[in-house]
Design an enzyme around this catalytic site. Structure first.
Site, short mmCIF file in Angstrom:
data_model
loop_
_atom_site.label_atom_id
_atom_site.label_comp_id
_atom_site.label_asym_id
_atom_site.label_seq_id
_atom_site.Cartn_x
_atom_site.Cartn_y
_atom_site.Cartn_z
N LYS A 1 39.23 33.29 50.01
CA LYS A 1 39.28 33.44 51.47
C LYS A 1 39.55 32.04 52.03
O LYS A 1 38.80 31.50 52.84
CB LYS A 1 37.96 34.05 51.96
CG LYS A 1 37.96 34.49 53.41
CD LYS A 1 38.77 35.73 53.71
CE LYS A 1 38.80 35.98 55.21
NZ LYS A 1 39.78 37.01 55.62
N ASP B 1 32.58 41.01 42.35
CA ASP B 1 31.61 42.11 42.40
C ASP B 1 32.17 43.25 43.25
O ASP B 1 32.19 44.41 42.84
CB ASP B 1 30.29 41.58 42.99
CG ASP B 1 29.26 42.68 43.13
OD1 ASP B 1 29.08 43.45 42.17
OD2 ASP B 1 28.63 42.77 44.20
N ASP C 1 40.54 40.15 51.51
CA ASP C 1 40.65 41.38 52.32
C ASP C 1 41.95 42.10 51.99
O ASP C 1 41.98 43.32 51.76
CB ASP C 1 40.51 41.08 53.82
CG ASP C 1 41.37 39.92 54.30
OD1 ASP C 1 41.95 39.19 53.46
OD2 ASP C 1 41.49 39.73 55.54
N ASP D 1 34.08 47.10 41.90
CA ASP D 1 33.64 48.44 42.31
C ASP D 1 34.80 49.19 42.97
O ASP D 1 35.03 50.38 42.74
CB ASP D 1 32.47 48.37 43.30
CG ASP D 1 31.12 48.52 42.63
OD1 ASP D 1 30.99 48.03 41.49
OD2 ASP D 1 30.21 49.13 43.22
N TYR E 1 25.82 33.64 44.78
CA TYR E 1 24.67 34.24 44.11
C TYR E 1 23.60 33.19 43.78
O TYR E 1 22.44 33.52 43.57
CB TYR E 1 25.09 34.93 42.80
CG TYR E 1 25.60 36.34 42.95
CD1 TYR E 1 26.53 36.67 43.92
CD2 TYR E 1 25.17 37.34 42.09
CE1 TYR E 1 27.01 37.97 44.03
CE2 TYR E 1 25.64 38.64 42.19
CZ TYR E 1 26.56 38.95 43.17
OH TYR E 1 27.04 40.22 43.27
C1 IPM Z 1 27.29 44.07 39.00
C2 IPM Z 1 26.08 44.39 39.82
C3 IPM Z 1 25.16 43.16 39.86
C4 IPM Z 1 25.93 42.04 40.51
C5 IPM Z 1 23.82 43.40 40.55
C6 IPM Z 1 23.06 44.54 39.94
C7 IPM Z 1 22.97 42.16 40.57
O1 IPM Z 1 26.44 44.81 41.08
O2 IPM Z 1 27.14 43.69 37.81
O3 IPM Z 1 28.40 44.21 39.51
O4 IPM Z 1 26.00 41.95 41.74
O5 IPM Z 1 26.46 41.21 39.76
MG MG Z 2 28.53 45.15 41.30
#
Ligand code: IPM
Ligand code: MG
Length: 374
Positions: free
Chosen positions: A198, A255, A231, A259, A147
């Site tokens: 990885k 990240d 993975d 999710d 990032y």
């Molecule tokens: C998260 C989000 C952020 C990230 C974005 C909005 C920059 O996806 O907090 O998981 O990638 O950190």
């Molecule tokens: Mg995210």
């Protein structure tokens, strides 16, 4: 009774549903100040985000981040706009957006608990026998890695092609400080850390693996550590999530995996997070609490959004910043109680039961707190 220093929680609602959901979390916090002897001042500052940028030409008011660093905890809503706000230039977003704020605040440790609420078991696309009893703490490095690594950018090559570059980079100290957070949390939990990388392809991953292992051997021999390629981990998180206790990862893998793991809980609208900085000499740590979800412009302003991720983020603030573990437990119990009574917003509504509004959910949680606190 000894007088305590008054604590300060700052609410920064940001954009879209961020305003509605943080308003409900702030009401819940007020309940704790009125009924549980919590001595905490609440302030609001909405001068941050895409909407503010459109109004003022600035993404955030000068001095805002400094104030966020000074507060005992910041409850953040969401950032990002819709409609004409979509025209916000990428460079502005990159310079002032959420990753930049996290970096400036130095909140390197992002904690994302994944713990399904039994009443919502049928909301997950995963079978209840897979999700039952899952309790994972994702510990994601938040201010390093790809990032932020240099070089980065888009350039045009002499032959007219364009070339986009980002760099994955970690140093020993960046790895060890996040590993320490993971091992310390594991000690209070089931004493197991799974570290994700990885390493089979990336040098930065090989370093990550070696440093985490050596650190554990030296300082945390009581913690079971295993390593997993990212993975495989993405598969294991949905195949057999109960195998995980603390899941330690870098910025981008965390990240993605968080999710992915959110499907275990049924709705992204349920997931809180805490982003925490280094300890200061005073014992205070800079801390930003935010839902994992975004600003959801499609339903913003309609009093429809689910405020529970924000309310549960407040629960994390009670535990990790305000020293109120028991109040955090009480809040979790109140949320579970509300959901079991089928008082739910549209995203998680029970079949045949009319959904309640954002503020209705705030009312329901406050009523449940009153019932449970007796
Ligand atoms: C998260 C989000 C952020 C990230 C974005 C909005 C920059 O996806 O907090 O998981 O990638 O950190
Ligand atoms: Mg995210």
């Amino acid at each position: 009774m000894a007088t305590r220093n008054r604590q300060h929680l700052m609410v920064v609602p940001g954009d879209g549903i961020g305003r509605e959901v943080t308003a409900q979390a702030a009401r819940v916090l007020e309940w704790f100040t009125k009924h549980r002897g919590l001595d905490c001042e609440i302030s609001h500052d909405d001068r941050f985000g895409a909407e503010y940028w459109h109004k003022s030409g600035e993404f955030l008011r000068p001095g805002l981040v400094e104030d966020m660093i000074k507060a005992d905890a910041v409850l953040f809503g969401a950032v990002g706009g819709a409609g004409d706000n979509l025209h916000m230039p990428q460079d502005i977003r990159r310079k002032y957006g959420l990753p930049a704020v996290r970096k400036q605040m130095g909140v390197f440790a992002n904690l994302r608990p994944i713990k399904p609420i039994p009443a919502l078991a049928s909301d997950s696309p995963l079978r209840p026998e897979i999700t039952k009893g899952v309790d994972i703490m994702v510990v994601r490095e938040l201010v390093g890695g790809i990032y932020f690594g240099q070089p980065r950018g888009i350039e045009t090559l002499p032959d007219g092609q364009r070339r986009g570059v980002n760099t994955q980079v970690y140093t020993t100290s960046e790895i060890l400080r996040i590993a320490e957070v993971a091992f310390e949390l594991a000690r209070k939990r089931r004493r197991k850390v799974t570290s994700v990388d990885k390493a089979n392809v990336m040098e930065s991953g090989q370093l990550w693996r070696e440093e985490v292992q050596a650190f554990r051997d030296k300082n945390y021999p009581d913690i079971e550590l295993n390593h997993m390629y990212v993975d495989n981990c993405a598969m294991q998180v949905v195949r057999d999530p109960r195998q995980f206790d603390v899941l330690l990862s870098d910025n981008i893998f965390g990240d993605i995996l968080s999710d992915c793991a959110s499907v275990i809980t049924g709705s992204l609208g349920m997931l809180p997070s805490a982003s925490i900085g280094v300890h200061e000499a005073s014992g205070k740590r800079t801390a930003l609490y935010e839902p994992v979800h975004g600003s959801a412009p499609d339903i913003a302003g309609q009093n429809k959004a689910n405020p529970l991720a924000s309310i549960l983020s407040l629960g994390l603030a009670l535990r990790h910043s305000l020293g109120r573990e028991a109040d955090g437990d009480l809040l979790d119990a109140a949320v579970a109680d509300v959901l079991a009574r089928k008082e739910r917003t549209a995203d998680i509504a029970a079949p045949g039961v009319a959904p309640i509004s954002t503020s209705g959910m705030g009312d329901a949680v406050i009523a449940a707190l009153g019932r449970l606190a007796g």
